[in-house]
Design a protein around this motif. Structure first.
Motif, short mmCIF file in Angstrom:
data_model
loop_
_atom_site.label_atom_id
_atom_site.label_comp_id
_atom_site.label_asym_id
_atom_site.label_seq_id
_atom_site.Cartn_x
_atom_site.Cartn_y
_atom_site.Cartn_z
N ILE A 140 0.92 9.96 0.39
CA ILE A 140 2.22 9.18 0.24
C ILE A 140 1.49 8.20 -0.67
O ILE A 140 0.83 7.30 -0.31
CB ILE A 140 3.07 9.10 1.12
CG1 ILE A 140 2.15 8.11 2.19
CG2 ILE A 140 3.68 10.40 2.03
CD1 ILE A 140 3.18 7.72 3.58
N SER A 141 2.67 7.51 -1.32
CA SER A 141 2.39 6.11 -1.98
C SER A 141 3.53 5.19 -1.56
O SER A 141 4.77 5.54 -1.76
CB SER A 141 2.57 6.37 -3.66
OG SER A 141 2.44 5.00 -4.25
N ILE A 142 2.95 4.04 -0.89
CA ILE A 142 3.96 3.14 -0.25
C ILE A 142 3.86 1.83 -0.98
O ILE A 142 2.69 1.23 -1.31
CB ILE A 142 3.47 2.86 1.18
CG1 ILE A 142 3.51 4.45 2.08
CG2 ILE A 142 4.42 1.89 1.92
CD1 ILE A 142 4.94 4.88 1.96
N ASN A 143 4.89 1.22 -1.16
CA ASN A 143 4.88 -0.14 -1.96
C ASN A 143 4.29 -1.20 -0.96
O ASN A 143 4.30 -1.00 0.07
CB ASN A 143 6.33 -0.45 -2.14
CG ASN A 143 7.23 0.38 -3.04
OD1 ASN A 143 6.51 1.22 -3.87
ND2 ASN A 143 8.66 0.71 -2.88
N ASP A 144 3.79 -2.10 -1.81
CA ASP A 144 2.75 -2.67 -0.96
C ASP A 144 3.54 -4.01 -0.41
O ASP A 144 3.13 -4.52 0.64
CB ASP A 144 1.85 -3.60 -1.96
CG ASP A 144 0.75 -2.69 -2.48
OD1 ASP A 144 0.34 -1.62 -1.76
OD2 ASP A 144 0.28 -2.97 -3.51
N ASP A 145 4.84 -4.13 -0.48
CA ASP A 145 5.84 -5.01 0.08
C ASP A 145 6.37 -4.45 1.21
O ASP A 145 6.92 -5.24 2.19
CB ASP A 145 6.96 -5.36 -0.87
CG ASP A 145 7.77 -4.14 -1.31
OD1 ASP A 145 7.16 -2.96 -1.04
OD2 ASP A 145 8.84 -4.47 -1.83
N ILE A 146 5.99 -3.26 1.56
CA ILE A 146 6.20 -2.53 3.08
C ILE A 146 4.91 -2.50 4.06
O ILE A 146 3.99 -2.21 3.51
CB ILE A 146 6.77 -1.03 2.84
CG1 ILE A 146 7.81 -1.03 1.77
CG2 ILE A 146 7.07 -0.39 4.19
CD1 ILE A 146 9.10 -1.76 2.26
N PRO A 147 5.30 -3.44 5.08
CA PRO A 147 4.20 -3.59 6.02
C PRO A 147 3.72 -2.36 6.86
O PRO A 147 4.71 -1.97 7.44
CB PRO A 147 4.54 -4.76 7.11
CG PRO A 147 5.84 -4.86 6.89
CD PRO A 147 6.31 -4.09 5.80
N PRO A 164 -2.74 -4.82 9.70
CA PRO A 164 -2.41 -3.37 8.94
C PRO A 164 -3.39 -2.20 9.16
O PRO A 164 -4.49 -2.51 9.62
CB PRO A 164 -2.65 -4.07 7.40
CG PRO A 164 -3.64 -5.09 7.79
CD PRO A 164 -3.18 -5.65 8.95
N ILE A 165 -2.74 -1.08 8.73
CA ILE A 165 -3.63 0.05 8.82
C ILE A 165 -4.71 0.08 7.69
O ILE A 165 -4.32 0.21 6.54
CB ILE A 165 -2.96 1.33 8.90
CG1 ILE A 165 -1.84 1.40 10.40
CG2 ILE A 165 -3.52 2.64 8.98
CD1 ILE A 165 -0.99 2.54 10.43
N PRO A 180 -6.28 5.18 4.09
CA PRO A 180 -6.05 5.04 5.39
C PRO A 180 -5.05 6.19 5.78
O PRO A 180 -4.27 6.94 5.07
CB PRO A 180 -5.17 3.76 5.60
CG PRO A 180 -5.93 2.79 4.20
CD PRO A 180 -6.15 3.91 3.34
N VAL A 181 -5.21 6.69 7.35
CA VAL A 181 -4.45 7.63 7.60
C VAL A 181 -3.29 7.09 8.51
O VAL A 181 -3.64 6.17 9.31
CB VAL A 181 -5.42 8.54 8.49
CG1 VAL A 181 -4.61 9.78 9.17
CG2 VAL A 181 -6.22 9.23 7.50
N ILE A 182 -2.02 7.39 8.53
CA ILE A 182 -0.85 7.28 9.40
C ILE A 182 -0.62 8.29 10.45
O ILE A 182 -0.81 9.37 9.96
CB ILE A 182 0.17 7.00 8.67
CG1 ILE A 182 0.18 5.88 7.64
CG2 ILE A 182 1.59 6.62 9.44
CD1 ILE A 182 1.43 5.65 6.60
N PRO A 183 -0.86 7.95 11.68
CA PRO A 183 -0.66 8.95 12.91
C PRO A 183 0.75 9.63 12.83
O PRO A 183 1.60 8.89 12.10
CB PRO A 183 -0.92 8.16 13.91
CG PRO A 183 -0.80 6.91 13.78
CD PRO A 183 -1.30 6.80 12.24
N THR A 184 1.06 10.76 13.14
CA THR A 184 2.09 11.33 13.20
C THR A 184 2.73 11.51 14.72
O THR A 184 1.82 11.12 15.75
CB THR A 184 1.99 12.79 12.72
OG1 THR A 184 1.15 13.69 13.53
CG2 THR A 184 1.45 12.66 11.52
N LYS A 185 3.85 11.83 14.59
CA LYS A 185 4.66 12.23 16.07
C LYS A 185 5.85 13.37 15.76
O LYS A 185 6.51 13.20 14.76
CB LYS A 185 5.18 10.98 16.59
CG LYS A 185 6.42 10.28 16.08
CD LYS A 185 6.98 8.96 16.69
CE LYS A 185 8.25 8.58 16.15
NZ LYS A 185 8.96 7.48 16.99
#
Length: 324
Positions: A83-90, A120-121, A137-142
């Motif tokens: 995914i691509s996340i805007n840099d203004d989103i922490p 930050p991650i 970077p990897v974002i964990p899931t739930k």
């Protein structure tokens, strides 16, 4: 020929200029737009309804979009979604990702759970390959609640099918006849109980009276036990005190007797060593004296008093007359 060549050249130049203008516009749009960072998410659940370009939200706020969906080659049971996340989103530590499915068929990725003040991650310097296998970077899931329901839907349908089959077996003609018989017998039993209602009421009344009498008897037994305890306390305790006094007196008497015996022990020993042998000798002498006196008495009985003085004198011998 020259005119046509000029037109072709002019057209080519115009197309190149238009392409350059479009690229310049896109570049300017990117410069003016917010920058973005890439993250990987590894889902072990199904990602049905998710496609390239799907929306990524953070607590309901649009934050980016899906760039790529593919199986993770190192472990195919995971689906890798970039995914691509805007840099203004922490994107801080504690952030997790879930797939939000819907009955319309479209799905989105929902991010939430960031902790205030957390770092930050990012990919760490040490053990970088294990933490970020593809360089981002990897974002964990739930698993979301709705996603868990959808994932467990096949098992749920299987269990519902099994339950339906068992209900069908339970409601077979044979079992229905058995249930009807049970209900009929229950109805008969209910009617019989209704007919015997007065007798049951009388029995219950007698039982209540018996229970009451038992309670009264138990209360009387309790009173008797208390009275017995009082008697034991008032009568037996003085007797026990007198008995203890008597035992103490007897103990004192025994102690006095023991002392007397201890004091008399030397005299008893002297009596046993000296007097007893002399008494034995005296008894022996008395026994011999008694035997002698017995012998004298027998002689007196047989020969008179003269028998003890000497032997008995024989009569003179007189010869008989020859004439006679």
């Amino acid at each position: 020929m020259e005119t046509r060549s000029n037109h072709v050249l002019v057209g080519a130049v115009v197309l190149i200029l238009l392409a350059m203008l479009a690229l310049f516009t896109v570049w300017m749009a990117r410069l003016n737009g917010p920058s973005a960072s890439d993250y990987d998410i590894f889902f072990k659940q199904s990602v049905d309804g998710l496609a390239k370009g799907s929306t990524v939200t953070y607590s309901g706020v649009p934050a980016g979009q899906v760039k790529q969906i593919a199986l993770f080659k190192q472990d195919p049971q995971f689906v890798r979604v970039r995914i691509s996340i805007n840099d203004d989103i922490p994107i801080l530590r504690g952030t997790t990702a879930t797939v939000q499915s819907s009955f319309t068929g479209t799905s989105t990725i929902e991010l939430d759970g960031a902790v205030k003040g957390a770092p930050p991650i990012v990919c760490p310097q040490q053990n970088r390959h294990a933490a970020c296998p593809l360089g981002v970077p990897v974002i964990p899931t739930k698993v979301s609640g709705f996603g868990a329901v959808l994932n467990s839907a096949p098992k749920l349908f299987e269990r519902l099918t099994s339950l339906t089959e068992r209900l069908t077996e339970l409601l077979s003609d044979k079992n229905q006849a058995s249930i009807a018989g049970i209900l009929e017998n229950t109805d008969r039993l209910t009617k019989a109980l209704a007919d015997r209602g007065p007798e049951i009421a009388a029995t219950l009344a007698q039982t209540r009276i018996a229970v009451k009498q038992a309670g009264d008897a138990a209360e009387k037994i309790g009173d008797l036990a208390q009275t017995t305890n009082g008697v034991l306390s008032s009568d037996v305790k003085p007797a026990m005190a007198n008995l203890n006094k008597a035992i103490q007196s007897a103990q004192k008497s025994m102690d006095t007797l023991n002392g007397t015996i201890q004091d008399a022990r030397p005299g008893v020993k002297t009596f046993s060593d000296r007097t007893v042998p002399e008494i034995n000798q005296l008894v022996h002498d008395l026994r011999e004296t008694s035997e002698s006196l017995k012998s004298i008495a027998q002689k007196v009985n047989q020969g008179g008093a003269t028998s003890i003085l000497g032997p008995q004198k024989l009569p003179d011998y007189k010869p008989k007359d020859s004439k006679q």
